[in-house]
Design an enzyme around this catalytic site. Structure first.
Site: not given
Ligand code: 4GX
Length: 253
Positions: A153, A168, A116, A89
């Site tokens: 794709r 698209d 985390e 995120p």
């Molecule tokens: N878009 N998540 C990853 C754990 C995490 C946190 C920081 C690596 C670095 C998310 C999203 C997402 C939640 C996946 C936390 N891993 N990933 N996870 N929205 O919310 O990609």
């Protein structure tokens, strides 16, 4: 094109890759996807992939060494360069433009975090950190599948018709027009007459008009970067005028 996916939930990723366009592309060997269980790169009795955070606080952090060993094994097997993508995120928002750009890479690694997140030192091995949107998921597996699908794709042959990828709506930066199929009437719901007219010039114009109208209505932010032809620019001008008050019109003209 090859994808290597590093995860602690290989079964979750595996299942999603058997169906649809991507599943077929794997069967036809247009895509190779190898799923790596991060626990196979641990060395302790408990196969630990996480540990407590330095400095204290809640939650667990993914240990760096199993991830480094997995990335080393993948690089060895693929021969460099591999592009390493971390789903997070904190990443930049993944767009259609990113999908097209990354689609020309030979080898891509998708790193799926849980808990985390990952030890900060893992980022020294990451080329891009990508987010699929502003919401919190419980792991990077679903984002990795989303990113893989959108990238795949753009690999020649994966989508039956290259034309449909290029045209698209999102590649052009507009929302799609409405689609209908038979029958022409369902209860009191009719297919628009223009689509039954056989007038292909009119149908083309109607679809443009609908795409522009929907984009203006639902996602006006997309219009900033959309590539419009002369006809579309004129249509948009009229649509915008139509939705403006007389006072606003006077000011824009
Ligand atoms: N878009 N998540 C990853 C754990 C995490 C946190 C920081 C690596 C670095 C998310 C999203 C997402 C939640 C996946 C936390 N891993 N990933 N996870 N929205 O919310 O990609």
């Amino acid at each position: 094109m090859t994808f290597d996916i590093v995860t602690i939930f290989p079964a979750m990723v595996e299942a999603a890759l058997t169906a649809g366009v991507v599943g077929r592309a794997i069967d036809r060997q247009l895509l190779e996807v190898v799923i790596h269980d991060l626990r196979d790169f641990t060395t302790d009795r408990h196969r630990s992939v996480d540990d407590v955070p330095y400095g204290g606080g809640p939650g667990m952090v993914m240990k760096p060494e199993p991830i480094f060993r997995a990335l080393d094994a993948i690089s060895e097997r693929r021969g460099r360069p591999v592009t390493v993508l971390l789903m997070s995120p904190q990443g930049t928002r993944f767009t259609q433009g990113d999908a097209e750009r990354i689609g020309s890479r030979q080898h891509v690694v998708l790193l799926c975090g849980r808990y985390e997140g990952v030890d900060e030192r893992v980022r020294s091995r990451v080329d891009e950190e990508l987010s699929i949107g502003d919401y919190v998921l419980s792991g990077g597996e679903l984002p990795a599948l989303v990113v893989l699908d959108a990238i795949a794709r753009y690999v020649p042959g994966v989508v039956g018709d290259d034309q449909s990828v290029a045209e698209d709506s999102f590649s052009r930066g507009l929302l799609d027009f409405p689609h209908y199929t038979r029958p022409a009437v369902v209860g009191d719901l009719r297919v628009p007459d223009v689509l039954l007219s056989g007038n292909h010039q009119e149908i083309r114009r109607w679809r443009k008009q609908e795409s522009l109208g929907r984009t203006l209505e639902r996602r006006p932010d997309l219009l900033e970067n959309a590539t419009l032809d002369d006809e579309e620019r004129e249509m948009l001008r009229k649509l915008q005028n139509g939705s403006m008050t007389e006072l606003q019109k006077g000011k824009t003209k």
